[in-house]
Design a protein around this motif. Structure first.
Motif: not given
Length: 481
Positions: A29-40
């Motif tokens: 997710a290049p536009d995100s600052n989240e720590a992880v992406v858990k689902t699609p």
């Protein structure tokens, strides 16, 4: 398998899905600052795109556009990269691979290019001369890249590439195999080049000059594959050769030494003890510290002497601590190939043939510690790709292996040692949640109407394609010729 009773998620994804990842590399997710992406997660940038190829690692995403340009994103390219950027154009690229720090690309004309990951090194390293159609016209390339195209015979071209962390394997139209170093700062010394005479002291100049693997003899090779530190080649006659790192049994042999320095024949008895079994090799795959083989087998019927029993079988070997062998066993190393019983010998009823037929595998994609197998079961996709009925279904796909970064797409963080269905990428139409009856399936090749980036409607033949990378997974729409 009863797939007619399963409501498949078969929307055509004109975009990329990151089924996982630690966002430290900003690839899923290049536009995100989240720590992880858990689902699609859909990457909106790719809405309307049809791709030729896609490759992924923890800090690098590389896509080949429909017109053959290379796009990059992730922190491995640029620390604050927020969207894919075209970095190499005008080469008509058809396939890419990722080494430790370089992109290896194959063009439609058979040229092989090696370019660094990062924008900094693309601008810093030497840039080759480009030549135009006007005589004596030339200019410096906007980015640095090197040619890995070997010197070949008349009309002979490179038709396929396979890339490990430090090496590249190249297959030519004449059935010859060449290997070359493909990391900027490390030279491959685990036997993965398949040329025992090459060492640190005897390496060619330049260091990444391709060399032919001559010990394959007169066997005409038709398939190649590469893991992190090992290589596989298969001939038209079904012979399989493996070489390189064997510390985890990924070459198909019991561990005796760390590396096998030159191609070694992996005999049929490594797969089937019964010599009466008639075997046809279908495909070879490799990735990380694992290898996979798919085969069609005909076994004499023990009841009717004049009949045989046909089956499609999948074998694996290598590192199993994460479950990546898919055999149901957790093991540090497994040398002899083992049959994946959950996806071997499957059958389904064919109304067209009025009998049970084997279910084959369309392909296997192998990442650093996980893998996915796409089955070639019968599919039923309506002409209207946006119409949803309960009788529509695509090709089954199952995931297994390491899930430490949520790369299996099920929202959990537990490794799986057997091929397992995962939820669909998106809820069924008209629903706000994923049903427990739904599972992820992919759409086989078909023509659809799409809106491109300029909102122009056109018809194009595409298929859904899944790629298991190093630490994450992607699903995208690939153009079909």
């Amino acid at each position: 398998m009863g797939i007619q009773q399963v409501r498949a998620c078969h929307q055509i994804p004109l975009n990329f899905y990151g089924l996982l990842s630690y966002i430290s590399g900003r690839v899923a997710a290049p536009d995100s600052n989240e720590a992880v992406v858990k689902t699609p997660r859909r990457i909106p940038f790719f809405d309307g795109y049809v791709l030729r190829d896609l490759q992924l690692s923890e800090e690098m995403g590389v896509a080949v556009t429909e017109n053959g340009d290379i796009m990059q994103w992730g922190k491995g390219y640029l620390s604050n990269c927020r969207a894919p950027i075209v970095t190499l154009s005008g080469k008509d690229i058809v396939k890419v691979g990722l080494s430790q720090d370089r992109i290896i690309a194959l063009s439609s004309s058979g040229n092989v290019y090696s370019m660094p990951f990062s924008k900094e090194e693309q601008e810093l390293f030497a840039k080759p001369k480009e030549h135009g159609s006007i005589p004596f016209s030339s200019w410096d390339s906007p980015i640095s890249y090197r040619s890995l195209t070997p010197k070949l015979g008349f009309w002979e071209t490179v038709v396929d590439i396979a890339v490990g962390l430090e090496h590249t394997v190249m297959l030519t139209s004449a059935g010859r195999v060449f290997t070359a170093a493909s990391a900027t700062y490390i030279f491959p010394l685990k036997g993965q080049l398949g040329i025992p005479e090459i060492s640190w002291d005897t390496k060619p100049k330049p260091y990444d000059t391709p060399q032919e693997v001559t010990s394959l003899g007169e066997c005409k090779i038709t398939q190649i594959a590469a893991g992190d530190y090992h290589s596989i080649a298969a001939g038209k006659n079904g012979k399989i050769f493996t070489w390189g790192d064997n510390t985890k049994g990924q070459l198909g042999f019991n561990y005796k030494e760390d590396s096998i320095m030159k191609p070694t024949l992996l005999p049929q008895r490594a797969f089937y003890k019964d010599e009466a079994v008639k075997v046809t090799l279908k495909a070879i795959y490799a990735g990380g510290l694992n290898s996979f083989f798919t085969m069609d087998a005909e076994t004499p019927d023990p009841i009717a002497d004049d009949k045989t029993i046909k089956s499609h079988d999948v074998f694996s070997c290598g590192y199993g601590v994460h479950g990546t062998t898919g055999s149901g066993i957790w093991a540090h190393a497994h040398g002899p190939p083992q049959k994946l019983k959950t996806i071997s010998g499957l059958t389904e009823y064919s109304e067209k043939q009025s009998k049970l037929v084997p279910i084959g595998t369309s392909y296997i994609t192998v990442g650093g510690t996980h893998a996915a197998v796409v089955m070639s079961n019968l599919a039923n996709i309506q002409e209207n790709s946006w119409k949803r009925t309960d009788v529509e279904f695509g090709n089954d796909i199952m995931f297994f292996g390491g899930n430490e970064f949520y790369q299996l797409g099920n929202g959990k963080r537990v490794n799986l040692n057997t091929p397992t269905y995962v939820p669909p990428l998106e809820p069924a139409r008209g629903s706000t949640s994923r049903s427990t009856e739904d599972r992820f399936q992919v759409v086989p090749a078909k023509k659809v109407a799409i809106l491109d980036q300029r909102s122009k409607k056109r018809s194009v033949k595409i298929e859904q394609r899944v790629i298991a990378g190093r630490g994450l997974t992607g699903c995208y729409a690939r153009t079909c010729s």
